[in-house]
Design an enzyme around this catalytic site. Structure first.
Site: not given
Ligand code: HSE
Length: 434
Positions: A103, A127, A185, A188, A203, A300
């Site tokens: 993104k 996407e 996970g 970022e 986003k 995830g």
């Molecule tokens: N770090 C981002 C979140 C990962 O927590 O939404 C998904 O884009």
């Protein structure tokens, strides 16, 4: 037909998930795409313990993938702005299609990347860059194409929503929950992107461009994070009937477009106020359709892989099938439809609410319970109300665990034969949807 050859750059959370989903669902994916999708090479410096890459060739140099003449589609999952941009531009230059979950890259360099892709006649699909597994880009770009979009608002950072939910529900501290989000996970590489709203602004920038038909303008987004939110405000908001959510809002006004990410009080009874944990949700309001809501896992391993693989299927269809029927009418290629049977209702499985009108005699409850237990039906809860004065009948209300419907049909037939049961047994199916 020969499979499409894919090169995955980056074998972290999303890369590992993408490899695993492609492998596990290979047969079904090929039936949808019209041909197989094969990972021909992976670029990574570190193996991923959650991903058994078997005999797939691995290189430590991402440019080996981009320069590999065998590869049709490059999947960019290394993240970040600089190297990822170089990688994607080189892939396009080499005539390869690109799928990315990045993104930051799209929000900041997307205008340049798309111009280059148009020049070279290749596809760039993204996407997975917004809201993880929720196909919200496809929904806005295709499903809502007849609308003038008025506004959209979303919980589009899973880490931030996970932190706010845990603080509110369990009184946990910000730091503690952030650490867990990193371990899972979700976060970022630099988690300040999550908590300061930068990731959400990336986003939102993408969503706003797709919704309103404007170039990507991340530098104009207003961004306010959640790090300064305290449990005190979370609790006061609650007392006032609100929830605090970290919301991205894009709204079209006569004066211009609002593009803002900030903590926001939302009435507690709104659906979006009840989106918790790592889940994301995006509301989109169009002039024809009204408000619509898209919900699902926002981060995830496999949820994000779901969106990456969907893009791979899209690109493969574009490379493979009749251009007039690019997306098969029934999603799968016509010659790949299966004859898996549709079950009759008696073979379907559900939990059940039953209401039995019984005479107020000793032993009725025991009879009901024994009829159900003889048919292997487990009762989750049971309630017997007082007899109603006029007719002396007692309603027995119970909820069962999940069971095949035929057993409930048999039980109802047996219950209705009891002398102490009057009227038809009321049956309503129960679905937890969890
Ligand atoms: N770090 C981002 C979140 C990962 O927590 O939404 C998904 O884009």
């Amino acid at each position: 037909m020969k499979p499409v050859k894919v090169g995955i750059c980056g074998l972290g959370t999303v890369g590992g998930g993408t490899f695993n989903v492609l492998k596990r669902n290979a047969e079904e994916i090929a039936r949808r795409a019209g041909r197989g999708i094969e990972v021909a090479q992976i670029a990574t410096r570190h193996p991923n313990a959650k991903c058994d890459t078997g005999a797939t060739p691995i290189t430590a140099d991402i440019f080996d993938v981009v320069n590999n003449p065998e590869i049709d589609i490059v999947v960019e999952l290394i993240g970040g702005y600089t190297l990822a941009k170089e990688l994607v531009l080189k892939a396009i230059e080499n005539g390869k299609h690109v799928v990315t979950a990045n993104k930051a890259l799209i929000a900041v360099h997307g205008n340049e990347i798309f111009a280059k892709a148009r020049e070279k006649g290749v596809i760039v699909a993204f996407e997975a860059s917004v809201a993880g597994g929720i196909p919200v880009i496809k929904a806005i770009r295709e499903g809502l194409a007849g609308n003038r979009i008025n506004w959209l608002a979303g919980i589009i950072n899973g880490t931030g929503n996970f932190i706010l939910t845990e603080m509110r529900e369990k009184g946990r501290t910000f730091e503690e929950v952030l650490k867990e989000a990193q371990e899972l996970g979700y976060a970022e590489a630099d988690p300040t992107f999550d908590v300061e709203g930068i990731d959400a602004a990336h986003k939102l920038t993408i969503l706003a461009s797709i919704a309103f038909g404007i170039p990507l303008q991340f530098d104009k987004a207003y961004t306010e994070g959640i790090a300064r939110l305290t449990t005190t405000d979370v609790n006061y908001a609650e007392a006032l009937g609100y929830r605090i959510k970290h919301l991205g809002v894009a709204r079209r006004t006569d004066a211009g477009i609002e593009l803002r990410v900030h903590p926001t009080l939302i009435p507690a009874d709104r659906l979006i106020a009840n989106v918790n944990g790592v889940m994301n949700a995006v509301m989109v309001n169009g002039d024809a359709v009204g408000s619509t809501l898209y919900y699902g896992a926002g981060a995830g391993m496999e949820p994000t892989a779901s969106a990456v693989v969907a893009d791979l299927v899209d690109v493969t269809r574009a490379l493979t099938t009749d251009p007039n029927n690019r997306v098969p009418h029934l999603a799968f290629q016509p010659d790949s439809l299966s004859d898996h049977p549709i079950l009759p209702i008696s073979a379907c499985e559900s939990a059940y609410y039953l209401r039995i009108q019984a005479k107020d005699h000793p032993g009725v409850l025991a009879q009901v319970a024994s009829i159900l237990s003889e048919r292997g039906i487990n009762i989750e809860s049971i309630m017997q109300k007082e007899a109603e004065e006029q007719d002396g009948l007692v309603p027995v209300i119970l909820v069962t665990h999940r069971v095949v419907e035929q057993r409930i049909d048999d039980s109802i037939a047996a219950l209705e034969k009891l002398d102490d049961v009057v009227d038809k047994v009321v049956r309503i199916r129960v679905e937890q949807l969890n």
